[in-house]
Design a protein around this motif. Sequence first.
Motif, PDB file in Angstrom:
ATOM      1  N   ALA A  15      11.648 -20.084 -28.888  1.00  0.00           N
ATOM      2  CA  ALA A  15      11.228 -19.111 -29.893  1.00  0.00           C
ATOM      3  C   ALA A  15      11.667 -19.534 -31.290  1.00  0.00           C
ATOM      4  N   ALA A  16      12.888 -20.071 -31.408  1.00  0.00           N
ATOM      5  CA  ALA A  16      13.412 -20.460 -32.717  1.00  0.00           C
ATOM      6  C   ALA A  16      12.631 -21.629 -33.312  1.00  0.00           C
ATOM      7  N   LEU A  17      12.277 -22.606 -32.498  1.00  0.00           N
ATOM      8  CA  LEU A  17      11.484 -23.727 -32.993  1.00  0.00           C
ATOM      9  C   LEU A  17      10.094 -23.263 -33.409  1.00  0.00           C
ATOM     10  N   PHE A  18       9.537 -22.364 -32.641  1.00  0.00           N
ATOM     11  CA  PHE A  18       8.223 -21.801 -32.954  1.00  0.00           C
ATOM     12  C   PHE A  18       8.257 -21.118 -34.323  1.00  0.00           C
ATOM     13  N   VAL A  19       9.262 -20.274 -34.524  1.00  0.00           N
ATOM     14  CA  VAL A  19       9.390 -19.560 -35.799  1.00  0.00           C
ATOM     15  C   VAL A  19       9.692 -20.536 -36.934  1.00  0.00           C
ATOM     16  N   GLY A  20      10.552 -21.523 -36.664  1.00  0.00           N
ATOM     17  CA  GLY A  20      10.904 -22.487 -37.701  1.00  0.00           C
ATOM     18  C   GLY A  20       9.709 -23.289 -38.193  1.00  0.00           C
ATOM     19  N   SER A  47      10.728  -7.036 -26.478  1.00  0.00           N
ATOM     20  CA  SER A  47      11.384  -7.701 -25.346  1.00  0.00           C
ATOM     21  C   SER A  47      12.373  -6.766 -24.656  1.00  0.00           C
ATOM     22  N   LEU A  48      13.081  -5.962 -25.440  1.00  0.00           N
ATOM     23  CA  LEU A  48      14.020  -5.004 -24.856  1.00  0.00           C
ATOM     24  C   LEU A  48      13.280  -3.938 -24.049  1.00  0.00           C
ATOM     25  N   LEU A  49      12.161  -3.448 -24.614  1.00  0.00           N
ATOM     26  CA  LEU A  49      11.366  -2.444 -23.907  1.00  0.00           C
ATOM     27  C   LEU A  49      10.746  -3.031 -22.642  1.00  0.00           C
ATOM     28  N   LEU A  50      10.226  -4.246 -22.752  1.00  0.00           N
ATOM     29  CA  LEU A  50       9.586  -4.878 -21.599  1.00  0.00           C
ATOM     30  C   LEU A  50      10.595  -5.170 -20.496  1.00  0.00           C
ATOM     31  N   ALA A  51      11.778  -5.648 -20.899  1.00  0.00           N
ATOM     32  CA  ALA A  51      12.814  -5.929 -19.900  1.00  0.00           C
ATOM     33  C   ALA A  51      13.235  -4.644 -19.189  1.00  0.00           C
ATOM     34  N   GLY A  52      13.334  -3.548 -19.954  1.00  0.00           N
ATOM     35  CA  GLY A  52      13.719  -2.277 -19.354  1.00  0.00           C
ATOM     36  C   GLY A  52      12.679  -1.731 -18.389  1.00  0.00           C
ATOM     37  N   ALA A  53      11.414  -2.062 -18.645  1.00  0.00           N
ATOM     38  CA  ALA A  53      10.333  -1.544 -17.804  1.00  0.00           C
ATOM     39  C   ALA A  53       9.823  -2.586 -16.811  1.00  0.00           C
ATOM     40  N   MET A  54      10.511  -3.705 -16.678  1.00  0.00           N
ATOM     41  CA  MET A  54       9.995  -4.808 -15.871  1.00  0.00           C
ATOM     42  C   MET A  54       9.813  -4.445 -14.403  1.00  0.00           C
ATOM     43  N   GLU A  55      10.692  -3.605 -13.871  1.00  0.00           N
ATOM     44  CA  GLU A  55      10.555  -3.231 -12.465  1.00  0.00           C
ATOM     45  C   GLU A  55       9.241  -2.495 -12.227  1.00  0.00           C
ATOM     46  N   GLN A  56       8.897  -1.607 -13.160  1.00  0.00           N
ATOM     47  CA  GLN A  56       7.635  -0.888 -13.047  1.00  0.00           C
ATOM     48  C   GLN A  56       6.452  -1.811 -13.322  1.00  0.00           C
ATOM     49  N   VAL A  57       6.612  -2.682 -14.329  1.00  0.00           N
ATOM     50  CA  VAL A  57       5.536  -3.612 -14.687  1.00  0.00           C
ATOM     51  C   VAL A  57       5.214  -4.536 -13.519  1.00  0.00           C
ATOM     52  N   SER A  58       6.249  -4.989 -12.813  1.00  0.00           N
ATOM     53  CA  SER A  58       6.054  -5.936 -11.710  1.00  0.00           C
ATOM     54  C   SER A  58       5.220  -5.347 -10.580  1.00  0.00           C
ATOM     55  N   ALA A 119       1.695 -13.760 -33.670  1.00  0.00           N
ATOM     56  CA  ALA A 119       2.066 -14.925 -32.861  1.00  0.00           C
ATOM     57  C   ALA A 119       3.578 -15.000 -32.674  1.00  0.00           C
ATOM     58  N   VAL A 120       4.331 -14.767 -33.749  1.00  0.00           N
ATOM     59  CA  VAL A 120       5.793 -14.764 -33.666  1.00  0.00           C
ATOM     60  C   VAL A 120       6.271 -13.646 -32.740  1.00  0.00           C
ATOM     61  N   ALA A 121       5.708 -12.451 -32.908  1.00  0.00           N
ATOM     62  CA  ALA A 121       6.121 -11.310 -32.090  1.00  0.00           C
ATOM     63  C   ALA A 121       5.885 -11.587 -30.607  1.00  0.00           C
ATOM     64  N   MET A 122       4.741 -12.164 -30.274  1.00  0.00           N
ATOM     65  CA  MET A 122       4.420 -12.441 -28.873  1.00  0.00           C
ATOM     66  C   MET A 122       5.373 -13.486 -28.280  1.00  0.00           C
ATOM     67  N   THR A 123       5.686 -14.511 -29.065  1.00  0.00           N
ATOM     68  CA  THR A 123       6.579 -15.570 -28.571  1.00  0.00           C
ATOM     69  C   THR A 123       7.993 -15.034 -28.382  1.00  0.00           C
ATOM     70  N   VAL A 124       8.498 -14.314 -29.386  1.00  0.00           N
ATOM     71  CA  VAL A 124       9.846 -13.748 -29.281  1.00  0.00           C
ATOM     72  C   VAL A 124       9.909 -12.739 -28.148  1.00  0.00           C
ATOM     73  N   LEU A 125       8.842 -11.938 -27.991  1.00  0.00           N
ATOM     74  CA  LEU A 125       8.808 -10.939 -26.911  1.00  0.00           C
ATOM     75  C   LEU A 125       8.940 -11.612 -25.545  1.00  0.00           C
ATOM     76  N   ARG A 126       8.155 -12.652 -25.336  1.00  0.00           N
ATOM     77  CA  ARG A 126       8.168 -13.312 -24.023  1.00  0.00           C
ATOM     78  C   ARG A 126       9.513 -13.965 -23.736  1.00  0.00           C
TER      79      ARG A 126
END
Length: 271
Positions: A15-20, A47-58, A119-126
């Motif tokens: 993510a850092a290289l992408f943003v840089g 990313s925090l929201l997605l990680a918290g909801a990952m069990e449901q998302v899966s 693009a930055v948001a999607m990369t950092v999120l993942r």
Amino acid sequence: MFGTGLIVFRETLEAALFVGILAAATQGVAQRTRWLALGVALGVAGSLLLAGAMEQVSSWANGFGQDLVNLVVLSVALFMLAWHSIWVSAHAREMSAQAQQLGQNAALGEGTLWAVTVAVAMTVLREGAETVLFVTGLMSGSPEHPMALAVGTLSGLALGLLAGWLIYRGLGRVQPKRLFAITNVLLLLLAGSLASQLAKTLQQADWLAWLGDTAWDTSSLLSNDSLPGMLLHGVVGYDASPSLLQVLFYAATTLLIGLSARHIRMRHPGR
């Protein structure tokens, strides 16, 4: 602690290289820092929201919810990066002139920064969601002391951010005319990397079963887990053992974006 730091470093590095690289590509464009910061902030929050909801998302789509989310995130990031890559190629001379005369035509270049933000948001999120899930999993299931986990996590995060900053600073020392030529190539390779990861996600979810054979295997020379391998993966999408489909997606994406940018430059030679 070392293992934790290494994995966090690997996720942060990409993510850092992408943003840089994107920061260097938009150097001199008015308000670009705010747009980049907005993308990072949205990515971290997501990313925090997605990680918290990952069990449901899966559980979505008969257990393929996580793959579906990765597919959407990669697709959106790839589309936005492709849009920006083509736009930058068409306006490189204008942006170079603006970088040399910062303050004139302040609005020039902002037309594509929304794509950079997404693009930055999607990369950092993942990458962020994977990091959060990994660290929380270790905290709940590892006998390692919480302090050691914290030190490893923070060390990996700091080293990953440092690598991205060094890439940005190195590109920032290049003359504006050369900078845009270099970053155009890097953006093209980043797009190819996203396309390769998209192909890998499709194959892992068994949504595309063809061309699954390994194109080559250079693990013995340069593995994905080595520091040079991780750096190359973050910058150009290096994979020690890609499938034929990954290679096809990578080549087709870079070729399509490159030809599109060239076509636009030929139609507008004065830009």
